[in-house]
Design a protein around this motif. Sequence first.
Motif, mmCIF file in Angstrom:
data_model
loop_
_atom_site.group_PDB
_atom_site.id
_atom_site.type_symbol
_atom_site.label_atom_id
_atom_site.label_comp_id
_atom_site.label_asym_id
_atom_site.label_seq_id
_atom_site.Cartn_x
_atom_site.Cartn_y
_atom_site.Cartn_z
ATOM 1 N N HIS A 75 0.868 -1.359 -0.113
ATOM 2 C CA HIS A 75 -0.090 -0.064 -0.133
ATOM 3 C C HIS A 75 0.834 1.242 0.112
ATOM 4 N N GLY A 76 1.636 1.492 1.065
ATOM 5 C CA GLY A 76 2.607 2.312 1.101
ATOM 6 C C GLY A 76 2.083 3.859 0.864
ATOM 7 N N ASN A 77 0.827 4.122 0.987
ATOM 8 C CA ASN A 77 0.167 5.407 0.695
ATOM 9 C C ASN A 77 0.645 6.051 -0.761
ATOM 10 N N ASN A 78 1.357 4.984 -1.505
ATOM 11 C CA ASN A 78 1.809 5.205 -2.885
ATOM 12 C C ASN A 78 3.077 6.160 -2.990
ATOM 13 N N VAL A 79 3.848 6.225 -1.808
ATOM 14 C CA VAL A 79 5.231 6.889 -1.630
ATOM 15 C C VAL A 79 6.447 6.316 -2.090
ATOM 16 N N LEU A 260 -4.108 15.380 -16.231
ATOM 17 C CA LEU A 260 -3.827 13.985 -15.934
ATOM 18 C C LEU A 260 -3.281 14.213 -14.556
ATOM 19 N N ASP A 261 -4.125 13.491 -13.666
ATOM 20 C CA ASP A 261 -3.457 13.498 -12.116
ATOM 21 C C ASP A 261 -2.852 12.001 -12.067
ATOM 22 N N GLU A 262 -1.471 11.933 -12.042
ATOM 23 C CA GLU A 262 -0.644 10.830 -11.848
ATOM 24 C C GLU A 262 -0.043 10.850 -10.626
ATOM 25 N N ILE A 263 -0.520 11.422 -9.713
ATOM 26 C CA ILE A 263 0.004 11.669 -8.195
ATOM 27 C C ILE A 263 0.519 10.391 -7.601
ATOM 28 N N PRO A 264 -0.438 9.283 -7.524
ATOM 29 C CA PRO A 264 0.080 8.041 -7.137
ATOM 30 C C PRO A 264 0.667 7.030 -8.185
ATOM 31 N N ILE A 265 0.598 7.369 -9.415
ATOM 32 C CA ILE A 265 0.949 6.425 -10.406
ATOM 33 C C ILE A 265 2.079 6.564 -11.231
ATOM 34 N N ALA A 266 2.667 8.045 -11.103
ATOM 35 C CA ALA A 266 3.905 8.137 -12.174
ATOM 36 C C ALA A 266 5.168 7.588 -11.608
ATOM 37 N N LEU A 267 6.303 7.803 -12.117
ATOM 38 C CA LEU A 267 7.549 7.404 -11.627
ATOM 39 C C LEU A 267 7.744 5.806 -11.394
ATOM 40 N N GLY A 268 7.143 5.262 -12.528
ATOM 41 C CA GLY A 268 7.600 3.916 -12.912
ATOM 42 C C GLY A 268 6.413 3.095 -12.563
ATOM 43 N N ARG A 269 5.359 3.165 -11.671
ATOM 44 C CA ARG A 269 4.509 2.448 -11.248
ATOM 45 C C ARG A 269 3.768 1.694 -12.222
#
Length: 447
Positions: A75-79, A260-269
């Motif tokens: 889960h990791g709050n997506n951080v 586009l809201d990529e707050i939790p899903i950018a950076l390789g997710r």
Amino acid sequence: MKQEILKTEGDVNLSEERVIWQEKNCKNKETQRLLEADSKVFLHQAMSSPCLDVLGACSDATIENIHGKKYLDFHGNNVHQVGFSNPYITAQIKKQLEDLSFSTRRFTNKTAINFAEKLVGLLPNDLNRVLFAPGGTSVVSMALKLARVVTGKHKVISYWDSFHGASLDAISAGGEAVFRQHMGPMMPGVIRIPPPMQKGGFFEDEMKSADYLEYVIEKEGEIGAFIAETVRNTDVQIPSKKYWQRIREICTKHGVLLILDEIPIALGRTGKLFAFENFDIEPDIICLGKGLGGGIIPFAAMVCKEEYNVAQDISLGHFTHEKSPLGCAAAHAVIDFIESENLLQKVNEDAKWMKETLDNLRKRHVLIGDIRGVGLLWGIELTNPITQKPATAEAEKIMYNCLELGLSFKVSQGNVLQLSPALTISRNELQQAIEIVEKAFLMLGNE
Ligand SMILES: Cc1ncc(COP(=O)(O)O)c(C=O)c1O
């Protein structure tokens, strides 16, 4: 006020299952004392206090309670794209702390400029104006304000069930009704449309959702922006490339800004640095956050097109920690780490393994109605095989069984087990996690 237990974006913290779990798993006096102290001092709110357990450490893909029990954190709050307490990120933050720890408004700093340049260098050519903020919600807020300034139109379209942050403007724009409950009047001019779902959605075909967007834009008029998650993080909804390309076309045709809201899903997710790269589209404004601060510093960014640099006389985001040297050092380190470790390639290999492993799991458990995912973002949707209704009670039980066995994840929409580990997770740990999920399914039969 009567407390209603509502299935929302995440699991609720007032359920009977939670009480049973704690009675069994949190017998330790010190844990109980701290949980009571937390419950006494913090204002209670959904999905937070009262809390489940007390953490003492976190490292890479794992969190650990004060008595040494480890949970694989899916889960990791997506951080946690680069893992918790990543030594490279902490070293860069410490270095920055010794040089310049804060940047007062009116002054800039090298770390912020370097990171902003790095970030725009990774994005398509015309996305090259940046604003930083201390959190994702604030970035969404800035994007909505910028869209009003650029288009002169205040209306915005979003999806039902979407989440874009918890402030009043973000819950106004968001689609989760539960967040607006008891809150009174919201920001005017928000129109919500059914999200595109390839299965079980309002429209039997996701392209109908795109047609409906155009219909609303034409009928309603005065629409300045359409805000959406490229891939919905909570219950893992992944539209097709064809869908996103059609949306891009519609927004361009009608002069509606695509945020586009990529707050939790950018950076390789999703296996790409930015999720939109999976669909060969480009946004007008992109919102980034969460893992951008390396899981350590609260840090977020909005990037938009050069031509939107038209709000010189307006404070779009007048945030105290704007050009945060620590946030920028962390974010730069995150990108460097992803690049130097070839993390995207690893995620894409893990994705193939996850698909195969979860497809096999599905064959063994009739409760699994759907498996969907991309990169290291996966959803296991539970459906009662007889009634075809969402298996919400079972989902909650499985989640608590997993927690007992050392795996933490979020349940979304009441029946979707959402699995998003640190991208640095080892194959062994992934295997371990799926074995725990399977054991948790088997425990259901014994309850
Ligand atoms: C899609 C999405 N947008 C915005 C936010 C808000 O980010 P923050 O919690 O950093 O304000 C979140 C947080 O969960 C999110 O998932």
